[in-house]
Motif scaffolding. Structure first.
Motif, PDB file in Angstrom:
ATOM      1  N   PHE A  50       0.784  -0.984   0.359  1.00  0.00           N
ATOM      2  CA  PHE A  50      -0.351  -0.179   0.552  1.00  0.00           C
ATOM      3  C   PHE A  50       0.835   1.132  -0.139  1.00  0.00           C
ATOM      4  O   PHE A  50       0.600   2.450   1.003  1.00  0.00           O
ATOM      5  N   SER A  51       1.475   1.136  -0.996  1.00  0.00           N
ATOM      6  CA  SER A  51       3.418   2.242  -0.588  1.00  0.00           C
ATOM      7  C   SER A  51       2.093   3.578  -1.567  1.00  0.00           C
ATOM      8  O   SER A  51       2.967   5.252  -1.456  1.00  0.00           O
ATOM      9  N   LEU A  94       8.954   6.438  -3.109  1.00  0.00           N
ATOM     10  CA  LEU A  94       7.219   6.194  -1.916  1.00  0.00           C
ATOM     11  C   LEU A  94       7.497   4.354  -1.190  1.00  0.00           C
ATOM     12  O   LEU A  94       7.198   4.364  -0.107  1.00  0.00           O
ATOM     13  N   TYR A  95       7.745   3.471  -2.334  1.00  0.00           N
ATOM     14  CA  TYR A  95       8.149   2.378  -2.010  1.00  0.00           C
ATOM     15  C   TYR A  95       8.932   2.103  -0.955  1.00  0.00           C
ATOM     16  O   TYR A  95       9.444   1.026   0.190  1.00  0.00           O
ATOM     17  N   HIS A  96      10.415   2.641  -1.206  1.00  0.00           N
ATOM     18  CA  HIS A  96      11.571   2.442   0.005  1.00  0.00           C
ATOM     19  C   HIS A  96      11.002   3.012   1.760  1.00  0.00           C
ATOM     20  O   HIS A  96      11.658   2.232   2.402  1.00  0.00           O
ATOM     21  N   ALA A  97      10.620   4.064   1.497  1.00  0.00           N
ATOM     22  CA  ALA A  97       9.976   4.671   2.281  1.00  0.00           C
ATOM     23  C   ALA A  97       9.161   3.141   3.456  1.00  0.00           C
ATOM     24  O   ALA A  97       9.418   3.668   4.341  1.00  0.00           O
ATOM     25  N   ARG A  98       8.203   3.098   2.566  1.00  0.00           N
ATOM     26  CA  ARG A  98       7.586   2.604   3.023  1.00  0.00           C
ATOM     27  C   ARG A  98       7.807   1.078   3.797  1.00  0.00           C
ATOM     28  O   ARG A  98       7.810   0.964   4.796  1.00  0.00           O
ATOM     29  N   GLU A 112      15.590  -3.955   4.424  1.00  0.00           N
ATOM     30  CA  GLU A 112      14.607  -3.896   3.422  1.00  0.00           C
ATOM     31  C   GLU A 112      14.502  -4.476   2.273  1.00  0.00           C
ATOM     32  O   GLU A 112      15.404  -5.126   1.309  1.00  0.00           O
ATOM     33  N   VAL A 113      13.147  -5.664   2.594  1.00  0.00           N
ATOM     34  CA  VAL A 113      12.893  -5.919   1.224  1.00  0.00           C
ATOM     35  C   VAL A 113      13.847  -5.685  -0.173  1.00  0.00           C
ATOM     36  O   VAL A 113      13.045  -4.421  -0.454  1.00  0.00           O
ATOM     37  N   THR A 114      14.446  -6.767  -1.383  1.00  0.00           N
ATOM     38  CA  THR A 114      14.889  -5.937  -2.673  1.00  0.00           C
ATOM     39  C   THR A 114      13.617  -6.667  -2.786  1.00  0.00           C
ATOM     40  O   THR A 114      13.368  -8.628  -3.157  1.00  0.00           O
ATOM     41  N   TRP A 115      12.857  -6.218  -3.940  1.00  0.00           N
ATOM     42  CA  TRP A 115      11.647  -7.031  -4.950  1.00  0.00           C
ATOM     43  C   TRP A 115      12.727  -7.847  -6.104  1.00  0.00           C
ATOM     44  O   TRP A 115      13.454  -6.827  -6.716  1.00  0.00           O
TER      45      TRP A 115
END
Ligand SMILES: Cc1cc2nc3c(=O)[nH]c(=O)nc-3n(C[C@H](O)[C@H](O)[C@H](O)COP(=O)(O)O)c2cc1C
Length: 201
Positions: A50-51, A94-98, A112-115
């Motif tokens: 939900f980024s 915003l994804y890295h922040a989330r 942080e997960v790496t997609w």
């Protein structure tokens, strides 16, 4: 051939049947509420964690439209007639922040997960699809294009922030007369069994 008259508020299966890049528009303006409903679909769009990294710039101003169309090298085409343009973008930051928020880090042990794929662009593509489907539901027609230099163009014409990366430009309006097949050439359509695999590839 007469333009297709789309009936508003269709069943999803009817919308899907009509789904295509419709490269012909009538120049008639689209009511503000209708534009808001189409752009408002962003509130229904899925996003990783939900980024909510997707965004839309709605352009109806004639001068801005003209400049954008010119910079996208679409002057003299169906683009000139489209009353509404929407630039759809992704925001990786915003994804890295989330995914650095406490609830996400708790799941991954503090890193942080790496997609395996850039989910910000996955989500922007999903948003683009929703915009095009809702456009049809509104009784309108839409098309989507990209340009290799679209980040710089949109920065300069629309003042996008550095983190906001456009995936392309949607044209929306009343459907004009367009060739029935458009770019979906039957001869180029891959058979379903090449695309859909059951149980395993
Ligand atoms: C990400 C993306 C970029 C596209 N870029 C262009 C483009 O720059 N110009 C164009 O004419 N069509 C563009 N298209 C439309 C495709 O050519 C079209 O979706 C495809 O040929 C299938 O036809 P249909 O969407 O009408 O079914 C793009 C479509 C997508 C999904």
């Amino acid at each position: 051939m007469a333009p297709t008259v789309y009936g508003p508020r269709m069943e999803l299966r009817d919308i899907l049947r009509r789904r295509r890049m419709h490269r012909a528009f009538l120049p008639d303006p689209i009511p503000r509420e209708q534009i808001e409903r189409i752009a408002g679909v962003i509130r229904r769009a899925p996003s990783g964690g939900f980024s909510q990294g997707g965004s839309i710039v709605v352009v109806t101003d004639d001068d801005v439209k003209r400049e954008l169309i010119e910079r996208f090298e679409m002057t003299g085409t169906y683009a000139d007639d489209a009353p509404v343009l929407m630039v759809i973008s992704a925001n990786e930051a915003l994804y890295h922040a989330r995914y650095n928020e406490a609830d996400k880090l708790a799941v991954t042990g503090g890193v942080e997960v790496t997609w395996p794929v850039p989910y910000w662009f996955v989500d922007a593509g999903a948003l683009m699809t929703l915009v095009l489907l809702v456009t049809i539901d509104e009784g309108l027609a839409g098309a989507f294009i990209g340009h290799p230099d679209q980040k710089r163009i949109c920065d300069e014409v629309l003042g996008l922030p550095e983190d906001v990366v456009p995936i392309g430009l949607a044209f929306i309006g009343m459907p004009g007369t367009a060739p029935e097949i458009g770019s979906r050439l039957k001869s180029r359509q891959r058979p379903a069994e090449d695309l859909i695999h059951w149980q395993r590839w």
